[in-house]
Design an enzyme around this catalytic site. Structure first.
Site, PDB file in Angstrom:
ATOM      1  N   ILE A  53      34.924  54.517  33.399  1.00  0.00           N
ATOM      2  CA  ILE A  53      34.294  55.808  33.646  1.00  0.00           C
ATOM      3  C   ILE A  53      34.970  56.819  32.735  1.00  0.00           C
ATOM      4  CG2 ILE A  53      33.660  57.541  35.359  1.00  0.00           C
ATOM      5  CD1 ILE A  53      32.519  54.703  35.858  1.00  0.00           C
ATOM      6  N   LYS A  57      34.968  65.137  27.965  1.00  0.00           N
ATOM      7  CA  LYS A  57      36.182  65.688  27.350  1.00  0.00           C
ATOM      8  C   LYS A  57      36.801  64.731  26.331  1.00  0.00           C
ATOM      9  CE  LYS A  57      37.381  68.857  31.087  1.00  0.00           C
ATOM     10  NZ  LYS A  57      36.065  68.765  31.749  1.00  0.00           N
ATOM     11  N   SER A 113      36.282  66.023  43.296  1.00  0.00           N
ATOM     12  CA  SER A 113      37.606  66.642  43.241  1.00  0.00           C
ATOM     13  C   SER A 113      37.774  67.392  41.916  1.00  0.00           C
ATOM     14  CB  SER A 113      38.679  65.563  43.364  1.00  0.00           C
ATOM     15  OG  SER A 113      39.961  66.122  43.214  1.00  0.00           O
ATOM     16  N   VAL A 116      34.067  72.950  40.249  1.00  0.00           N
ATOM     17  CA  VAL A 116      34.110  74.396  40.513  1.00  0.00           C
ATOM     18  C   VAL A 116      33.363  74.763  41.789  1.00  0.00           C
ATOM     19  CG1 VAL A 116      34.371  75.057  38.097  1.00  0.00           C
ATOM     20  CG2 VAL A 116      32.069  74.833  39.064  1.00  0.00           C
TER      21      VAL A 116
END
Length: 275
Positions: A53, A57, A113, A116
């Site tokens: 996974i 980024k 987790s 925002v």
């Protein structure tokens, strides 16, 4: 094999960008070497499938976390290449390995987790303010159920060494998300023009290593799969033997607490990293 595990989804990683910027050796050690351990164990036990996974980024990263996830992608791809070569050189079909490695790369998951949304909910419940790092920040989002289902479905499409990218729709401006959440709570946004509003939105500035926007594609073109929301892409790979040299250099740098050397090795294998 006592539990008859056959398929592995490797999602474990340190993901907090600023914390890893402050503790790069820990981030490198955990994120990269956990991926290596999973790949080694899967090969030793001759499992069927391993799916990493990954994250948006990892694409042209601007932080150590993203660079470690990109390096992890390279590890998975190198193991896929290793298995493929072993099968080509195997004497008989009985010696072949059926293990298939793949990568699924996508953006933010609502409600997970670090998302925002729970933060904004908490800030609204406390009467505000809602904190934004920058009003221009844009992110891709999908729900937990959408992400989980697409990851599982991509696993069935794996041919070995695949990089799958999920269709996450249009990116969302985080400021607009915050304003919408305030309104959906039955409240009004407090601004210079509307000082009688309920919840103020303030900007705190981008944290170290954060981007204004994320991407899902490093290079190449998206290729369709049988699933309309799952795409395949061919991207730059690093040969297994070359990558293992880098792994050994990283191990030495971590054992020596040599942060500079570890960063140099990582940047060599992730040349698109904007430090």
């Amino acid at each position: 094999r006592t539990r008859n595990i056959n398929v592995v989804f490797h999602a474990a990683a340190y993901k907090h960008v600023p914390l890893i910027e402050q503790n790069p050796l820990q981030g490198i050690n955990n994120n990269i070497f956990s991926t290596l351990s999973v790949c080694r164990a899967a090969e030793e036990e001759n499992l069927s499938k391993v799916t990493l996974i990954s994250t948006d980024k990892a694409v042209r990263p601007t932080n150590v976390m993203g660079a470690t996830k990109r390096f992890s992608e390279l590890i998975v791809q190198s193991y896929a290449e290793k298995i493929k070569n072993q099968n080509i050189n195997s004497i008989s079909k009985n010696d072949s390995i059926n293990l298939k490695f793949s990568i699924v790369r996508f953006g933010n998951v609502l409600g997970s987790s670090g998302s925002v949304v729970p933060l904004f909910k908490k800030q609204i419940s406390l009467g505000g303010p809602i904190t934004l790092t920058d009003e221009r920040v844009i992110r891709y989002f999908m729900t937990i159920s959408e992400a989980a289902q697409l990851v599982i479905q991509s696993n069935s499409l794996s041919q070995g060494g695949d990089v799958f990218i999920l269709d996450m729709g249009e990116p969302v401006k985080i400021k607009n998300l915050a304003e919408q959440m305030i309104r959906l709570s039955g409240l009004k946004v407090k601004t210079e023009k509307n000082k009688n509003g309920d919840i103020e939105i303030i900007t705190t500035g981008l944290r170290q290593g954060e981007k204004l926007y994320e991407e899902l594609l490093i290079n190449g073109e998206l290729m369709k799969t049988p699933h309309p929301l799952i795409f395949r892409v061919n991207e730059v790979k690093v040969p297994y033997k070359e990558l293992m040299i880098g792994i050994n250099l990283l191990r030495k740098a971590i054992d020596d607490f040599d942060e500079e050397s570890a960063i140099n090795v990582l940047s060599k294998f992730v040349p698109e990293w904007k430090k």
